[in-house]
Structures are given as C-alpha cells and as structure tokens.
Design an enzyme around this catalytic site. Structure first.
Site, PDB file in Angstrom:
ATOM      1  N   ASP A  13     -10.483  -3.909  -4.436  1.00 36.43           N
ATOM      2  CA  ASP A  13      -9.675  -2.987  -3.930  1.00 36.43           C
ATOM      3  C   ASP A  13      -9.508  -1.847  -5.134  1.00 36.43           C
ATOM      4  OD1 ASP A  13      -7.579  -1.086  -2.984  1.00 36.43           O
ATOM      5  OD2 ASP A  13      -5.929  -2.682  -3.204  1.00 36.43           O
TER       6      ASP A  13
ATOM      7  N   HIS B 269      -8.074  -5.107  -0.037  1.00 43.72           N
ATOM      8  CA  HIS B 269      -6.884  -4.358   0.367  1.00 43.72           C
ATOM      9  C   HIS B 269      -6.556  -4.662   1.794  1.00 43.72           C
ATOM     10  CE1 HIS B 269      -4.311  -0.903  -0.261  1.00 43.72           C
ATOM     11  NE2 HIS B 269      -4.128  -0.746   0.922  1.00 43.72           N
TER      12      HIS B 269
ATOM     13  N   SER C 293       0.694  -1.291  -0.062  1.00 50.80           N
ATOM     14  CA  SER C 293       0.014  -0.015  -0.002  1.00 50.80           C
ATOM     15  C   SER C 293       0.980   1.217   0.103  1.00 50.80           C
ATOM     16  CB  SER C 293      -0.969   0.080   1.010  1.00 50.80           C
ATOM     17  OG  SER C 293      -2.048   0.797   1.099  1.00 50.80           O
TER      18      SER C 293
END
Length: 314
Positions: free
Chosen positions: A255, A285, A160
């Site tokens: 996501d 995610h 991320s």
C-alpha cells in the site's frame, strides 16, 4: 498487474488479477463518475451477516441532513457506539460499500456501529465532509439516547479517507469542544500529504490505488495549498498529537499509504498517546472492508472489534 503483486498472498493475488477487468484504468484516469460506478461494483456480495437491527436515519448538520445507518448487535439500549467513516478518497464510497464490515464490527465488538454518509468531493470539498462527520459525532454525544446509544462512550473507526476524517474529528474533539472520545481505529489512513516514504515509491502502481490516484483524491478534497497545512485536513500537520484517544492503526503491507500511516502511529506514541500499529502482510489497500474475500480481513476486523470492545465496554 504490477510488480507489487509478487508480495501478495493467494487471496490478494487472485483479487489483483481480477481488478484489471473491474478497474480497466486507474481512478485518476477514470474520473469521478466512472470511479464511483467502479467503487459500487467492488463492494462485497452475498447474503449480509445477520444482526439484531439495521436502521437508516438522518441527523441534522450545518450543511443539511446527514444520512446514517445504525447497526445494533443486541436489543439492549445505551450501548457504546463506534462511529464509522467510509473510505474512497473523499470522492467515492457509500453506506452500502461498508455495510458488511459494519455488521461484522458491531456483532464482534458488542457495540452499536453508526455509519456516516458524509458529502463527497469534489462537489463538496474540505471542510464540508469533515463538518458532516463532526456534526454526526456531536449529535450522538449530545443526543445519543434518542438512538439508543450511550453518548459518553464513543469510538471512531475510519478506513483510508475515512481514517483521515476520524483522525481529524479526534483533533477537533480535543481542540474545540473538549469532547472525550474513548478510542479510534484508523485503517490505512491518509494522514499526510505526499511524503515520499519507501512504500510511496515501492507500491506507487498499486494494486487498487496508485500514488497518482492518491494525489488525484487529495486534489478533489482540498481547496488549495493552504489546506495542506491545516491539521483538520491533513492530520499529520498538527504540531502535537498529545491528548488524542487511544488508537489502533491497521495497515496493509502492499500500500503506498503504509509508511505514512505507521509514521502517524509512531508520532502518537511519541506524543504520549496509547497507540499501536498492526501491519497485515500479503494484502493491499482496501482489504479491510472486503468481508469474505481475504483471510486477512477476518483477522483485521476481529482485531479492530476487540480493540473497540476493550476500549468502550468497560
């Protein structure tokens, strides 16, 4: 629960249902302090995976000492090193939050993993978190022998926001010091700023992160609109990605960042980089770090470890 959960596998569906208790409101509504408390609660529980050595240390950086945690899978010194940058929107996250995945990567890859506890936004906006990551990589490249690692065989891993930082460090290594990195693993990385691709709309309401959360995290990290055009802040803003190390991009099907991450992989490939992308269906995610929670996590971590082993050990 959102409509997106209809595409989740049973593991992810169960976690998505439980999030309403753990995450009563989206991160952008909770604010910084409460989001950090929630993130601490989301990390995997249970006995940590055994590993030869875990050691906390600090390395010098331009902003002061940078805490790190080193995971050694075996007693041999001069092992190659995978440097891990945790996710959390540059705002939340910690060494403890990625402890389980770092242990697993080290054991499965045969490489030392060094996890970096960079300073967090909004107290420390761009470029301070990036500087901490750059300084950690530079230190390990120049003085890795002091920690028993081979500073000539370095790979990067980030999830991320950590994927954003890994990609930015790779650009820095290419453009500023010509440091030769062997590889990078970018897990659902935040590589572009608010481009309205299909997944951005389809999964705008999560689970876990929403598009409004993503924008809030960007707002915490970036100083102003000018940073959006800086490739060290937003890697997709780079004019060219040529010369970056071989790359594995891992995405989650459910996501909002999925399509931007896969577009970044396609750009890497088009610019001549040895790059590939793997999408994991049925998960959202955040799944990569949740050891023991999702079956897909085991497969994705094993894929990342194989990629690191094949890139760093020869």
């Amino acid at each position: 629960m959102t409509a997106a959960t209809g595409r989740l596998d049973p593991d992810a569906m169960a976690v998505a249902r439980s999030l309403s208790r753990i995450l009563p409101r989206p991160f952008h509504e909770l604010g910084v302090a409460d989001s950090r408390a929630v993130a601490a609660d989301l990390r995997p529980r249970g006995e940590p995976e055994p590993i030869h050595e875990v050691r906390d240390s600090e390395i010098p950086g331009r902003n002061g000492l940078v805490p790190i945690r080193l995971y050694r899978p075996q007693g041999a010194v001069e092992l190659p090193v995978a440097i891990y940058f945790h996710g959390g929107g540059w705002t939340v996250g910690s060494l403890d939050g990625v402890d389980a995945v770092c242990r697993a990567i080290a054991n499965r890859s045969g490489c030392v993993v060094v996890s970096v506890d960079y300073r967090l936004a909004p107290e420390h906006k761009y470029p301070t978190p990036l500087h901490d990551c750059v300084d950690a990589v530079a230190h390990l490249a120049l003085r890795g022998a002091e920690l028993g690692v081979d500073g000539t065989r370095i790979g990067l891993v980030g999830d991320s926001a950590g994927g954003n930082l890994a990609a930015a460090v790779a650009l820095w290594a290419r453009d500023t010091v010509l440091l030769k990195l062997r590889c990078q693993v970018l897990v659902y990385p935040a590589t572009e700023f608010a481009v309205d691709r299909p997944s951005w709309s389809e999964h705008a309401d999560g689970p876990l992160i929403t598009t409004a959360d993503v924008m809030w995290f960007w707002g915490n990290y970036l100083r102003d609109e000018g940073d959006r055009r800086d490739p060290f802040a937003v890697p997709a803003a780079a004019a060219s990605l040529a010369g970056l190390p071989r790359t594995l991009v891992i995405t989650a099907a459910v996501d909002p960042l999925r399509d931007s991450a896969e577009a970044f992989a396609a750009r890497l490939l088009a610019d001549g980089v040895d790059a590939s992308a793997s999408r994991y269906d049925g998960v959202f995610h955040g799944f990569f770090t949740e050891i023991g929670t999702f079956r897909a996590t085991d497969a994705a971590v094993s894929e990342a470890a194989r990629f690191l082993r094949n890139s760093l050990l020869p």
